[in-house]
Write an enzyme that holds these catalytic residues in place. Structure first.
Site, PDB file in Angstrom:
ATOM      1  N   ARG A 213       0.880  -1.171   0.000  1.00 18.79           N
ATOM      2  CA  ARG A 213       0.000   0.000   0.000  1.00 18.79           C
ATOM      3  C   ARG A 213       0.916   1.218   0.000  1.00 18.79           C
ATOM      4  NH1 ARG A 213      -5.455   1.105   1.695  1.00 18.79           N
ATOM      5  NH2 ARG A 213      -5.710   3.221   2.520  1.00 18.79           N
TER       6      ARG A 213
ATOM      7  N   HIS B 145      -6.640   1.079  -7.415  1.00 20.52           N
ATOM      8  CA  HIS B 145      -7.045   0.290  -6.239  1.00 20.52           C
ATOM      9  C   HIS B 145      -7.768  -0.973  -6.722  1.00 20.52           C
ATOM     10  CE1 HIS B 145      -7.768  -0.617  -2.193  1.00 20.52           C
ATOM     11  NE2 HIS B 145      -8.539   0.386  -1.817  1.00 20.52           N
TER      12      HIS B 145
ATOM     13  N   GLN C 158     -10.008  -3.341  -4.392  1.00 18.56           N
ATOM     14  CA  GLN C 158     -11.306  -2.757  -4.081  1.00 18.56           C
ATOM     15  C   GLN C 158     -12.324  -3.058  -5.170  1.00 18.56           C
ATOM     16  OE1 GLN C 158     -12.357  -0.885  -1.251  1.00 18.56           O
ATOM     17  NE2 GLN C 158     -14.321  -1.332  -2.214  1.00 18.56           N
TER      18      GLN C 158
ATOM     19  N   ASP D 242     -16.398   8.580  -3.622  1.00 20.28           N
ATOM     20  CA  ASP D 242     -15.236   8.384  -2.765  1.00 20.28           C
ATOM     21  C   ASP D 242     -14.945   9.695  -2.060  1.00 20.28           C
ATOM     22  OD1 ASP D 242     -13.069   7.204  -1.537  1.00 20.28           O
ATOM     23  OD2 ASP D 242     -11.776   7.223  -3.308  1.00 20.28           O
TER      24      ASP D 242
ATOM     25  N   CYS E 164     -15.992   3.085  -1.081  1.00 21.93           N
ATOM     26  CA  CYS E 164     -14.928   2.186  -0.626  1.00 21.93           C
ATOM     27  C   CYS E 164     -14.513   2.448   0.827  1.00 21.93           C
ATOM     28  CB  CYS E 164     -13.721   2.277  -1.553  1.00 21.93           C
ATOM     29  SG  CYS E 164     -12.883   3.864  -1.558  1.00 21.93           S
TER      30      CYS E 164
ATOM     31  N   ARG F 242     -13.975  -7.123   0.645  1.00 19.53           N
ATOM     32  CA  ARG F 242     -12.531  -7.001   0.478  1.00 19.53           C
ATOM     33  C   ARG F 242     -11.837  -8.270   0.975  1.00 19.53           C
ATOM     34  NH1 ARG F 242     -10.011  -2.011   0.581  1.00 19.53           N
ATOM     35  NH2 ARG F 242      -8.096  -3.249   0.505  1.00 19.53           N
TER      36      ARG F 242
END
Length: 313
Positions: A111, A138, A141, A229, A268, A296
């Site tokens: 990450r 991502h 996700q 988001d 998310c 996830r």
């Protein structure tokens, strides 16, 4: 990049049939665990004896916990590393770090603040590298989001999804997913926060059904799903300007009424109630954000099994 190693870096470089298989396998793993405690291993424990290192340059809740718990459920173990407690924080090169970790662990989840760091790690590593989030994309996700959509709405092929807000890293992965899973994606973004031109160009070359507009109402009309988001991500240093630009892009009850009457809302997380989405929508009956957060875990387990097993996909 080392040959014959199964990295999971971005959806656009992976085969559509593989991505479909990953989502379907994740659904099967989720169903097989019904009634089990989170600490109980999967019956097949396919990754027993293997170690996954989790390397973080950003704070994390869902990515950290879901990969940690997921690897344990698969029978393996995890090692959590933060950049500032490794030699990366003192100037060791990314490639040297990748080579060293390849001698200690079986796979690496990253990450990172920089997509280039991810690619450099993958190029030097002799083990699978998984993109847990970068400033560019991502992908984990999105597999969770596809699984969540299909649990509530059936197959996503030929359906419509409206992205409302910043054309950020998650939006990039939605664009990749729209091409690979063959659905319509409508992106409503302010002029200064559109997705990267090269990503949109790729989607058009691949025949993707992509609409780009500055009008959130146009994107939302009859959509099967509304997605947004956070407006200000970690590392953004223009918060005030972003808030001003994105104020007309808040997802509220009025916007949801323009979508299909059975439309779902996705995010998310983490969410900021009263900014990109109202509490009424986030906590309402159309919201599936907590299902998305749970998924996830299942999607990433499917990814890890593919990276570290002998699936012929």
């Amino acid at each position: 990049m080392t040959e014959n190693i199964r990295h999971f870096l971005d959806l656009d470089v992976l085969d559509a049939a593989l991505l479909r298989h990953l989502v379907d396998e994740a659904r099967q793993r989720k169903q097989a665990r019904q009634g089990c405690s989170q600490g109980a291993p999967d019956d097949d424990a396919p990754l027993a004896g293997q170690v996954l290192a989790l390397l973080f340059e950003k704070p994390s809740t869902r990515t950290r916990v879901s990969f940690d718990v997921g690897m344990r459920q698969l029978g393996g173990e995890t090692l959590i590393l933060n950049r500032d407690v490794t030699q990366l924080g003192r100037g060791e090169t990314v490639s040297d770090t990748a080579r060293v970790l390849s001698r200690y662990v079986d796979a690496l989840m990253v990450r990172s603040d920089s997509h280039d760091t991810l690619l450099e790690l993958a190029a030097a590593a002799r083990i699978p590298v998984v993109n847990g989030l970068t400033d560019h994309s991502h992908p984990c996700q999105l597999l969770a989001d596809i699984l969540t959509f299909e649990e509530h709405k059936g197959p996503i092929t030929n359906r419509s999804v409206a992205w409302i807000g910043d054309g950020n890293n998650v939006a990039t992965s939605w664009i990749h997913a729209a091409v690979k899973f063959d659905f319509e994606l409508r992106l409503a973004c302010p002029a200064g926060l559109k997705p990267e031109a090269k990503v949109l160009d790729w989607a058009r070359r691949e025949g993707g059904h992509i609409l780009l507009t500055e009008d959130p109402q146009e994107a939302a009309v009859h959509a099967d799903c509304i997605v947004t988001d956070t407006w200000v991500s970690m590392g953004d240093n223009d918060a005030e300007q972003r808030m001003e630009m994105l104020a007309p892009y808040q997802v509220d009850a009025a916007l949801m009424t323009l979508a299909d009457h059975q439309a779902i809302f996705m995010h998310c997380l983490p969410a900021h109630r009263g900014e990109e989405v109202t509490a009424e929508v986030l906590d309402g009956s159309q919201s599936v954000v907590m299902d998305g957060a749970e998924n996830r875990l299942h999607a990433q387990k499917s990814i890890l099994v593919w990276c570290l097993s002998g699936w012929d996909k």
